[in-house]
Design an enzyme around this catalytic site. Structure first.
Site, PDB file in Angstrom:
ATOM      1  N   ASN A  39     -27.024 -11.656 -28.781  1.00 36.94           N
ATOM      2  CA  ASN A  39     -27.213 -10.408 -27.735  1.00 36.94           C
ATOM      3  C   ASN A  39     -28.783  -9.879 -28.193  1.00 36.94           C
ATOM      4  O   ASN A  39     -29.820 -10.968 -28.907  1.00 36.94           O
ATOM      5  CB  ASN A  39     -26.202  -9.400 -28.566  1.00 36.94           C
ATOM      6  CG  ASN A  39     -26.485  -9.258 -29.951  1.00 36.94           C
ATOM      7  OD1 ASN A  39     -26.923 -10.157 -31.389  1.00 36.94           O
ATOM      8  ND2 ASN A  39     -26.133  -8.092 -30.331  1.00 36.94           N
ATOM      9  N   CYS A  50     -25.058  -8.706 -24.373  1.00 35.18           N
ATOM     10  CA  CYS A  50     -24.227  -9.197 -25.872  1.00 35.18           C
ATOM     11  C   CYS A  50     -24.077 -10.784 -25.792  1.00 35.18           C
ATOM     12  O   CYS A  50     -24.597 -11.380 -24.864  1.00 35.18           O
ATOM     13  CB  CYS A  50     -22.557  -8.886 -25.367  1.00 35.18           C
ATOM     14  SG  CYS A  50     -22.124  -6.467 -26.313  1.00 35.18           S
ATOM     15  N   GLU A  52     -21.492 -12.524 -26.137  1.00 36.02           N
ATOM     16  CA  GLU A  52     -20.627 -13.294 -25.095  1.00 36.02           C
ATOM     17  C   GLU A  52     -21.296 -13.902 -23.983  1.00 36.02           C
ATOM     18  O   GLU A  52     -21.339 -14.784 -23.146  1.00 36.02           O
ATOM     19  CB  GLU A  52     -19.806 -12.559 -24.791  1.00 36.02           C
ATOM     20  CG  GLU A  52     -18.853 -12.104 -25.949  1.00 36.02           C
ATOM     21  CD  GLU A  52     -19.500 -11.416 -27.028  1.00 36.02           C
ATOM     22  OE1 GLU A  52     -20.063 -10.711 -27.123  1.00 36.02           O
ATOM     23  OE2 GLU A  52     -18.097 -10.370 -28.137  1.00 36.02           O
ATOM     24  N   CYS A  83     -16.821  -6.253 -27.276  1.00 33.45           N
ATOM     25  CA  CYS A  83     -16.848  -5.035 -26.902  1.00 33.45           C
ATOM     26  C   CYS A  83     -16.053  -5.180 -25.445  1.00 33.45           C
ATOM     27  O   CYS A  83     -15.497  -6.200 -24.810  1.00 33.45           O
ATOM     28  CB  CYS A  83     -18.282  -4.398 -26.371  1.00 33.45           C
ATOM     29  SG  CYS A  83     -18.945  -5.021 -25.110  1.00 33.45           S
ATOM     30  N   CYS A  86     -17.208  -7.263 -22.500  1.00 38.75           N
ATOM     31  CA  CYS A  86     -16.925  -8.723 -23.033  1.00 38.75           C
ATOM     32  C   CYS A  86     -15.132  -9.009 -22.713  1.00 38.75           C
ATOM     33  O   CYS A  86     -15.570 -10.218 -22.140  1.00 38.75           O
ATOM     34  CB  CYS A  86     -17.428  -8.842 -24.023  1.00 38.75           C
ATOM     35  SG  CYS A  86     -19.241  -8.861 -24.266  1.00 38.75           S
TER      36      CYS A  86
HETATM   37  N1  THU Z   1     -22.887  -6.697 -29.085  1.00 40.10           N
HETATM   38  C1  THU Z   1     -22.096  -8.132 -28.784  1.00 40.10           C
HETATM   39  O1  THU Z   1     -23.576  -8.774 -29.343  1.00 40.10           O
HETATM   40  N2  THU Z   1     -20.435  -8.515 -28.729  1.00 40.10           N
HETATM   41  C2  THU Z   1     -20.397  -7.407 -29.152  1.00 40.10           C
HETATM   42  O2  THU Z   1     -18.968  -7.928 -28.573  1.00 40.10           O
HETATM   43  C3  THU Z   1     -19.673  -6.596 -29.955  1.00 40.10           C
HETATM   44  C4  THU Z   1     -21.480  -5.918 -29.547  1.00 40.10           C
HETATM   45  C5  THU Z   1     -24.248  -6.689 -29.375  1.00 40.10           C
HETATM   46  C6  THU Z   1     -24.559  -5.473 -28.347  1.00 40.10           C
HETATM   47  C7  THU Z   1     -25.820  -4.777 -29.222  1.00 40.10           C
HETATM   48  O3  THU Z   1     -27.385  -6.256 -29.306  1.00 40.10           O
HETATM   49  C8  THU Z   1     -25.533  -4.719 -30.433  1.00 40.10           C
HETATM   50  O4  THU Z   1     -23.999  -5.917 -30.934  1.00 40.10           O
HETATM   51  C9  THU Z   1     -24.688  -3.529 -31.585  1.00 40.10           C
HETATM   52  O5  THU Z   1     -23.992  -3.142 -30.775  1.00 40.10           O
END
Ligand code: THU
Length: 130
Positions: A39, A50, A52, A83, A86
């Site tokens: 991320n 994110c 992903e 999320c 994603c």
């Molecule tokens: N995040 C991800 O990288 N992937 C996910 O599927 C869940 C959330 C990151 C986004 C943000 O930088 C941090 O986690 C907090 O939400």
């Protein structure tokens, strides 16, 4: 390199000055190539991306378009769930039965699939009447 190792390694590079929550993701293509992403946050919060999304971007940039398997890892109490956005991004490039492993840095894993993560997914077929 295992998907877990790739995801855990790239997670270390996550840029998370706002949440402090590092996430790593790794994808394997049918041919065995592995792509990873972390991320990347931004002071304008919605502009963050994110893990992903980063892994998918690396895969597409390399000319690959099919995800056979995915792995996501974070230092969370339970295996980290992707999320909503994603889940849709994974569904764009992976078959419904593609395995997605969600993990904690402590070693707990939850094995699921794209279909389980995104039941009732909006897909290309829904635009057939257009
Ligand atoms: N995040 C991800 O990288 N992937 C996910 O599927 C869940 C959330 C990151 C986004 C943000 O930088 C941090 O986690 C907090 O939400």
């Amino acid at each position: 390199m295992t998907l877990r190792d790739a995801a855990a390694a790239v997670r270390e590079n996550a840029y998370v000055p706002y949440s402090g929550f590092k996430v790593g993701a790794a994808l394997r293509t049918p041919g065995g190539a592995v792509f990873s992403g972390c991320n990347v946050e931004n002071v304008a919060y919605p502009e963050g991306t994110c893990a992903e999304a980063g892994a998918i971007a690396a895969m597409i940039a390399a000319g690959e378009t099919v995800i056979a398997e995915a792995y996501v890892i974070a230092d969370s109490p339970d295996p980290v769930p992707p999320c909503g956005g994603c889940r849709q991004k994974l569904a764009e490039f992976a078959a419904p039965d593609a395995v997605v492993t969600l993990a904690t840095t402590d070693g707990v894993e939850k094995v699921t699939s794209v279909a389980e993560l995104l039941p009732g997914a909006f897909g290309k077929g829904h635009m057939d009447a257009v």
